[in-house]
Motif scaffolding. Sequence first.
Motif, short mmCIF file in Angstrom:
data_model
loop_
_atom_site.label_atom_id
_atom_site.label_comp_id
_atom_site.label_asym_id
_atom_site.label_seq_id
_atom_site.Cartn_x
_atom_site.Cartn_y
_atom_site.Cartn_z
N ARG A 1 0.84 -1.21 0.00
CA ARG A 1 0.00 0.00 0.00
C ARG A 1 0.87 1.24 0.00
N LYS B 1 -6.92 1.81 2.69
CA LYS B 1 -6.67 0.41 2.33
C LYS B 1 -6.17 0.34 0.90
N LEU B 2 -5.58 -0.77 0.58
CA LEU B 2 -5.17 -1.03 -0.79
C LEU B 2 -6.42 -1.49 -1.54
N HIS B 3 -6.69 -0.87 -2.67
CA HIS B 3 -7.88 -1.22 -3.44
C HIS B 3 -7.52 -1.32 -4.91
N GLY C 1 -12.25 -3.24 5.66
CA GLY C 1 -11.05 -3.33 4.85
C GLY C 1 -9.90 -2.49 5.35
N PRO D 1 -5.57 -5.83 6.48
CA PRO D 1 -4.83 -5.91 5.21
C PRO D 1 -4.95 -7.26 4.50
N TRP E 1 -7.19 -7.31 1.57
CA TRP E 1 -6.69 -6.68 0.34
C TRP E 1 -6.18 -7.73 -0.63
N ASP F 1 -9.10 -8.84 -2.51
CA ASP F 1 -9.49 -7.77 -3.44
C ASP F 1 -8.65 -7.83 -4.71
#
Length: 192
Positions: free
Chosen positions: A44, A51-53, A149, A153, A156, A159
Motif C-alpha cells: 500500500r 486500504k489497498l484497493h 477493509g 490488510p 486486500w 481484493d
Amino acid sequence: MSPPQAFADESFREDPSGGFYVLAAAVLPITRHAELREVMLDVRGGRRSSKLHWYPMDHQEKLDVVKRVADFDELHVVTVGTPVRPKRQERSRALCLQRLVVELHAVGVDTLVAEARQADLNKRDVDSVRHARLYLPRGTAFRIEHRFGKDEPLLWIADVVAGAVRARLTGSDAFFEPLSGCVHEIRMDTPT
C-alpha cells in the motif's frame, strides 16, 4: 495446528445481457497472518487511502501487486456466478458465498473473514453461511466474521485476486496470469 482462515472480497458487473459476480477468498495459514499483513501494508505504501484497493491502481501497480500476491504461494478459492442482472447482485453473492463455504470447508477452512458492509448486508452473509452448512457434514463448525477493509490488510489480498479475475473476464489476461497456478475457480449459474 490451527486450520487456515480465508479472507474474502468481491467484484461484480451487472449487465442486462449477462454480468458476473466474483467472490475471491485467500486461504491463509494463521502462522503467516502477521507476515502477510506487513507485506500488504508495504505494498500500500504511502497511498492516501486507508486500504489497498484494486480500482484506483494504474496498470503497472496492478501488475506489481498481482506478482507479490502470487509470490505468497497460497491458495485462492474463487466462485464466479453468472448471470448478474441489474439490481440482482445480492442474490448472486448469496449463491457464490454458499458454494464458497463448501469449497473452503473442503480445504480445511472453518472461518471466513469477509469485508464488512452495511449491517443488513452482513446479516445476509451470515444467513448464506448458515444455509451453506446444510451441504456440509453434520456437526461441522463454520463461521463468518466481518471486518472493515481499512482494519484488515489480509482482505486486500482477496481484493487483488477478485480484481484480476474480473479483468480476465472482461478481456485482460495479463493481471490473472501470475495467479493462474494458485487460483481454484468454480463457475456457477446464478439465475435471477
